[in-house]
Write a protein that holds these residues in place. Structure first.
Motif, mmCIF file in Angstrom:
data_model
loop_
_atom_site.group_PDB
_atom_site.id
_atom_site.type_symbol
_atom_site.label_atom_id
_atom_site.label_comp_id
_atom_site.label_asym_id
_atom_site.label_seq_id
_atom_site.Cartn_x
_atom_site.Cartn_y
_atom_site.Cartn_z
ATOM 1 N N ALA A 1 0.859 -1.181 0.000
ATOM 2 C CA ALA A 1 0.000 0.000 0.000
ATOM 3 C C ALA A 1 0.896 1.233 0.000
ATOM 4 O O ALA A 1 1.834 1.331 0.784
ATOM 5 C CB ALA A 1 -0.903 0.003 1.234
ATOM 6 N N ASP A 2 0.604 2.157 -0.894
ATOM 7 C CA ASP A 2 1.415 3.361 -1.027
ATOM 8 C C ASP A 2 0.480 4.545 -1.236
ATOM 9 O O ASP A 2 -0.155 4.672 -2.275
ATOM 10 C CB ASP A 2 2.380 3.219 -2.205
ATOM 11 C CG ASP A 2 3.452 4.290 -2.234
ATOM 12 O OD1 ASP A 2 3.316 5.270 -1.481
ATOM 13 O OD2 ASP A 2 4.412 4.147 -2.988
ATOM 14 N N ALA A 3 0.360 5.392 -0.201
ATOM 15 C CA ALA A 3 -0.475 6.593 -0.261
ATOM 16 C C ALA A 3 -1.920 6.275 -0.645
ATOM 17 O O ALA A 3 -2.566 7.031 -1.372
ATOM 18 C CB ALA A 3 0.131 7.594 -1.249
ATOM 19 N N GLY A 4 -2.444 5.145 -0.158
ATOM 20 C CA GLY A 4 -3.831 4.778 -0.399
ATOM 21 C C GLY A 4 -4.063 3.917 -1.611
ATOM 22 O O GLY A 4 -5.159 3.368 -1.790
ATOM 23 N N ASP A 5 -3.056 3.785 -2.476
ATOM 24 C CA ASP A 5 -3.146 2.879 -3.622
ATOM 25 C C ASP A 5 -2.537 1.530 -3.246
ATOM 26 O O ASP A 5 -1.737 1.434 -2.317
ATOM 27 C CB ASP A 5 -2.390 3.452 -4.821
ATOM 28 C CG ASP A 5 -2.959 4.781 -5.299
ATOM 29 O OD1 ASP A 5 -4.190 4.957 -5.205
ATOM 30 O OD2 ASP A 5 -2.167 5.628 -5.744
ATOM 31 N N VAL A 6 -2.898 0.469 -3.977
ATOM 32 C CA VAL A 6 -2.354 -0.861 -3.721
ATOM 33 C C VAL A 6 -1.609 -1.337 -4.965
ATOM 34 O O VAL A 6 -2.128 -1.278 -6.087
ATOM 35 C CB VAL A 6 -3.459 -1.880 -3.356
ATOM 36 C CG1 VAL A 6 -2.856 -3.265 -3.123
ATOM 37 C CG2 VAL A 6 -4.202 -1.429 -2.105
ATOM 38 N N TYR A 7 -0.376 -1.805 -4.740
ATOM 39 C CA TYR A 7 0.464 -2.316 -5.813
ATOM 40 C C TYR A 7 0.722 -3.811 -5.586
ATOM 41 O O TYR A 7 0.756 -4.287 -4.454
ATOM 42 C CB TYR A 7 1.803 -1.584 -5.845
ATOM 43 C CG TYR A 7 1.700 -0.128 -6.250
ATOM 44 C CD1 TYR A 7 1.922 0.271 -7.562
ATOM 45 C CD2 TYR A 7 1.375 0.842 -5.310
ATOM 46 C CE1 TYR A 7 1.828 1.604 -7.940
ATOM 47 C CE2 TYR A 7 1.271 2.186 -5.671
ATOM 48 C CZ TYR A 7 1.502 2.553 -6.981
ATOM 49 O OH TYR A 7 1.399 3.869 -7.341
#
Length: 320
Positions: free
Chosen positions: A53-59
């Motif tokens: 999770a990075d700044a509310g996005d999911v990778y």
């Protein structure tokens, strides 16, 4: 025996370090490190792949490339602090992930990546058992072998409390089916500080507590739920291959118990019989069992293994 075991453990650690050192590229190139997220409840990695999770996005990292699989613009920012993890899929090479999202942390998603590289993202569909149009909050997660279990929390006006319940999630439709009933896991949060589920092969185990009643260990065998023990349970159960291990106090001393659902007449079996100190936090792979043992002084700790032989590794005060 201890020397041989330690040599094996050191070799395993060296191999792990070598594998990690081969990762020559970062999973993301974001400079905002403070917004990245994993948590200590559910592993975010499986079979060399990972969720981030990075700044509310999911990778998703597939071992080579990192791809955006969920944007906070869809249904609100993903939250990696509690309900966020990756586990094994239904077949080798497949992984299953899940996380919660939304402004009120009221949404959840299930992600599947198949061996051929194809992916599927499904939103969890739940119905609040108290007020149908009210939200619920995912608060716990268990993933393994293509099966997903979640703890969903709802507000119950009758007692003015938040109630946690265990649900099995259909990974294709997203439908959430209640397994634990609606009395709730209200005691779990106060006793253990978090809601955790252990799962293996489509089965699951968890602790269930209502108000000030004794904590109960519940086991879902893939078809129905049964209560396998109750009392002064001191930590979460752990499950593998139909075998559940958990700690329970007997005459004030923490002991380790095993419930083998594969036995012809399954029943709790006490494995330790220490007269002082405490045994806690057991783990199993379905064949072996390991746990933390604390001496009567409250500070001397060791890791114990139960596999026909007992091997102690002195840990001193390193483990909190």
């Amino acid at each position: 025996m201890k020397r041989n075991f330690l040599s094996t453990a050191l070799l395993a650690a060296a191999l792990l370090a070598a594998a990690l050192s081969s990762l020559s590229a970062p999973l993301t190139n974001s400079a905002n490190l403070g917004n990245r997220g994993w948590n200590t409840r559910t592993p975010p990695t499986s079979q060399g792949m990972a969720l981030l999770a990075d700044a509310g996005d999911v990778y998703f990292y597939d071992g080579t490339n990192t791809t955006l699989i969920y944007s906070k613009a869809d249904s609100g920012a993903a939250d990696a602090s509690t309900t966020f993890g990756l586990g094994t899929g239904a077949v080798p090479g497949e992984v299953t992930g899940a996380w919660r999202a939304g402004t009120n942390f009221d949404k959840a998603w299930v992600f599947i990546r198949k061996p051929d590289g194809s992916t599927r993202l499904t939103e969890v569909q739940y119905v609040n058992p108290y007020v149908a149009d009210q939200i619920m909050n995912p608060e716990g997660l268990g993933i393994a072998d293509g099966h997903v279990f979640m703890v969903l929390q709802a507000f119950f006006a009758g007692t003015a409390t938040f109630v946690k319940m265990v649900y099995k999630i259909d990974t294709v439709t997203g439908t959430a089916t209640n397994l634990s009933g609606t009395n709730g896991l209200s005691g779990m949060n106060a006793v253990f500080g978090a809601a955790e589920i252990s799962t293996s092969g489509g089965q699951a185990a968890w602790n269930y507590g209502v108000n000030n009643e004794p904590v109960r260990v519940q086991f879902y065998d893939g078809t129905s739920v049964r209560e396998i023990d109750s009392g002064e349970i001191t930590w979460f159960p752990h499950l593998a291959n139909g075998r559940v291990v958990y700690p329970k106090k007997v005459s004030g001393v923490g002991q380790i118990f095993l419930y083998d659902s594969t036995a012809s007449n399954p029943a709790p079996v006490q494995l330790t019989f220490d007269s002082t100190g405490a045994n806690d936090r057991p783990r199993t792979d379905g064949q072996h069992i390991a746990w933390l043992s604390t001496e009567a002084d409250g500070t001397t700790r060791s890791l114990r293994l139960y596999c026909g032989l007992r091997v102690d590794i002195e840990l001193g005060g390193m483990i909190a």
